[in-house]
Design a protein around this motif. Sequence first.
Motif, short mmCIF file in Angstrom:
data_model
loop_
_atom_site.label_atom_id
_atom_site.label_comp_id
_atom_site.label_asym_id
_atom_site.label_seq_id
_atom_site.Cartn_x
_atom_site.Cartn_y
_atom_site.Cartn_z
N HIS A 106 0.73 -1.34 0.01
CA HIS A 106 -0.07 -0.04 0.03
C HIS A 106 0.84 1.36 0.03
CE1 HIS A 106 -3.52 -2.69 0.73
NE2 HIS A 106 -2.69 -3.18 1.49
N LEU A 107 0.61 2.24 -0.99
CA LEU A 107 1.61 3.35 -1.28
C LEU A 107 1.00 4.65 -0.68
CD1 LEU A 107 2.84 2.35 -4.89
CD2 LEU A 107 3.98 1.60 -2.68
N SER A 108 1.93 5.42 -0.54
CA SER A 108 1.39 6.81 -0.28
C SER A 108 1.39 7.63 -1.55
CB SER A 108 2.44 7.46 0.74
OG SER A 108 3.80 7.80 -0.01
N GLU A 109 0.77 8.83 -1.54
CA GLU A 109 0.77 9.53 -2.81
C GLU A 109 2.18 9.62 -3.43
OE1 GLU A 109 -1.45 13.25 -2.53
OE2 GLU A 109 -3.26 12.20 -2.00
N LYS A 110 3.22 10.01 -2.57
CA LYS A 110 4.60 10.21 -2.84
C LYS A 110 5.27 9.19 -3.50
CE LYS A 110 8.19 12.67 -3.72
NZ LYS A 110 8.45 13.73 -5.03
N GLU A 111 4.83 7.85 -2.96
CA GLU A 111 5.47 6.56 -3.31
C GLU A 111 4.87 6.05 -4.72
OE1 GLU A 111 6.38 4.98 1.00
OE2 GLU A 111 4.59 4.32 -0.04
N ILE A 112 3.49 6.55 -5.00
CA ILE A 112 2.94 6.38 -6.19
C ILE A 112 3.39 7.22 -7.54
CG2 ILE A 112 0.51 6.49 -7.38
CD1 ILE A 112 -0.73 5.98 -4.83
N GLU A 113 3.91 8.35 -6.94
CA GLU A 113 4.59 9.05 -7.94
C GLU A 113 5.88 8.48 -8.47
OE1 GLU A 113 6.61 13.70 -7.88
OE2 GLU A 113 4.74 13.28 -6.69
N ILE A 114 6.64 8.09 -7.35
CA ILE A 114 7.92 7.53 -7.63
C ILE A 114 7.71 6.20 -8.65
CG2 ILE A 114 9.90 6.09 -6.57
CD1 ILE A 114 9.30 7.95 -4.27
N VAL A 115 6.87 5.24 -8.31
CA VAL A 115 6.88 4.08 -8.93
C VAL A 115 6.29 4.36 -10.30
CG1 VAL A 115 6.83 2.67 -6.83
CG2 VAL A 115 4.58 3.35 -7.86
N SER A 116 5.36 5.12 -10.43
CA SER A 116 4.74 5.53 -11.80
C SER A 116 5.68 6.33 -12.56
CB SER A 116 3.54 6.39 -11.67
OG SER A 116 2.64 5.79 -10.79
N GLY A 117 6.85 7.32 -12.05
CA GLY A 117 7.80 7.70 -12.77
C GLY A 117 8.75 6.76 -13.24
N ILE A 118 9.05 5.88 -12.71
CA ILE A 118 9.76 4.56 -13.36
C ILE A 118 8.95 3.81 -14.15
CG2 ILE A 118 11.16 2.60 -12.56
CD1 ILE A 118 11.73 3.60 -9.70
N SER A 119 7.87 3.60 -14.06
CA SER A 119 6.87 2.79 -15.05
C SER A 119 6.98 3.61 -16.23
CB SER A 119 5.86 2.67 -14.27
OG SER A 119 4.81 2.12 -15.48
N ALA A 120 6.84 4.93 -16.31
CA ALA A 120 6.97 5.73 -17.46
C ALA A 120 8.12 5.64 -18.23
CB ALA A 120 6.48 7.13 -17.29
N LYS A 121 9.34 5.61 -17.66
CA LYS A 121 10.46 5.50 -18.23
C LYS A 121 10.79 3.86 -18.99
CE LYS A 121 13.27 8.17 -15.10
NZ LYS A 121 14.33 8.52 -14.19
N ILE A 122 10.22 2.98 -18.30
CA ILE A 122 10.06 1.71 -18.66
C ILE A 122 9.28 1.75 -20.26
CG2 ILE A 122 9.15 -0.89 -18.46
CD1 ILE A 122 10.34 -0.35 -15.38
N GLU A 123 8.10 2.12 -20.08
CA GLU A 123 7.26 2.33 -21.35
C GLU A 123 7.66 3.05 -22.21
OE1 GLU A 123 2.62 3.69 -22.18
OE2 GLU A 123 3.58 4.62 -20.40
N TYR A 124 8.48 4.24 -21.89
CA TYR A 124 9.18 4.95 -23.03
C TYR A 124 10.31 3.97 -23.60
CZ TYR A 124 12.52 8.09 -25.21
OH TYR A 124 13.57 8.71 -26.18
#
Length: 300
Positions: free
Chosen positions: A132-150
Motif C-alpha cells: 500500500h503506497l502513499s501519494e509520493k510513493e505512487i509518484e515515484i513508482v509511476s515515474g519509473i514505470s513511465a521510463k520503462i514504457e518509453y
Amino acid sequence: MNEAVHIKSISDIHDYLGLPTPSHPLITVLPHAVFKDKIKNGTRYAFDLYQVSLKDGIECAMGYGRSTYDFKDGSMVFISPGQEALANNVKVEPDAIGWTIAFHPNLIKHSALRKKIKQYTFFEYEIDESLHLSEKEIEIVSGISAKIEYESTQNIDRHTQALLRSNLELLLDYCVRFYDRQFYIRSDLSKSYVGRFETLLNDYYISDRPLLMGIPTVQYCGQELGLSPYYMSDLLKQETGKSALELIHLFLVEKAQNLMSESELSITQISYELGFAYPQHFSKVFKSKVGMSPRKFRAS
C-alpha cells in the motif's frame, strides 16, 4: 466451470486485449484503461510472465493462492510465472491511472537481475499481502514505470535491454523499501506475529507433532498464522533481524541445549525427539548456530 485463459507471451496479452502488436517482444506497460470490458468476471488467468501492477482506478476482487482480495487504489501486487489469478467484480474507471508492467523471463535471462529477482520475495506473497503506497510513493513508482514504457516503445538498439533491466531493478528495489516502511508502520502488528510465532513453536513441541510431522517448516508456520511463507519470513526478519527458518533453528538449538543439560538422552535420541529425520541433519544445524558439535557442547 470458470473460463481459463493462458497468457504465455507479451503478444498473447496484446491479442487478448485487442491491442496492436507490442513494440518490444518481451515487455509491455499496460494502462489499466485498456482493460475496460476486456477482463471477464469469473475467468481464471494463468501467466508465464512476471507482472508488477499499480491498482488505481480499477476495482476488482482477485484471488490467487489461498486468498481473494478487494483491491484499493494505491495498492501494488506482484505475480510471477506459473501463478494463476481469478478475476471477479471487475470495474475499470474511464480515467484509471493504474498500470501493469508485464515482462517475460527471457528479458532478464542473461543478466544479474535473473539471480537477484529471487530476492524480491513479494512475488511469492499472497494477494492480500499487497503493498500500500502513499501519494509520493505512487509518484515515484509511476515515474519509473513511465521510463520503462518509453524505453519499451522505442526502436531496439544496443542500450535497450540494459536500460529496461536497470529500470525494472530500480522499481523493484523501491518496492523493497516501501514494504520495509509498511512493516515498520505496522510494527505493533509485526510484534503480535512474532509473539504468535513463538507461541506456535512452543505449542508444537508440547504436542506429539514433532514425532508425527518432523521439525516445523516455514510453510507450516505460515499456514498456521494465516500468512504466506515469504511474507511471514520477511515480516519476522524486519522485526527480529532473522528469517523464519533462522528463528526455527535457534528455537531447536535452545531446546536441544536444554535437553542435553537436563536429561540423559543421547544425541541421537534428542535429534529424534526434536523431529529431525536424521541425526546428521540435527548436528549440522546445531553446529551452524553454536559453533561446535552437540557432542562437544555436552562435553564442555
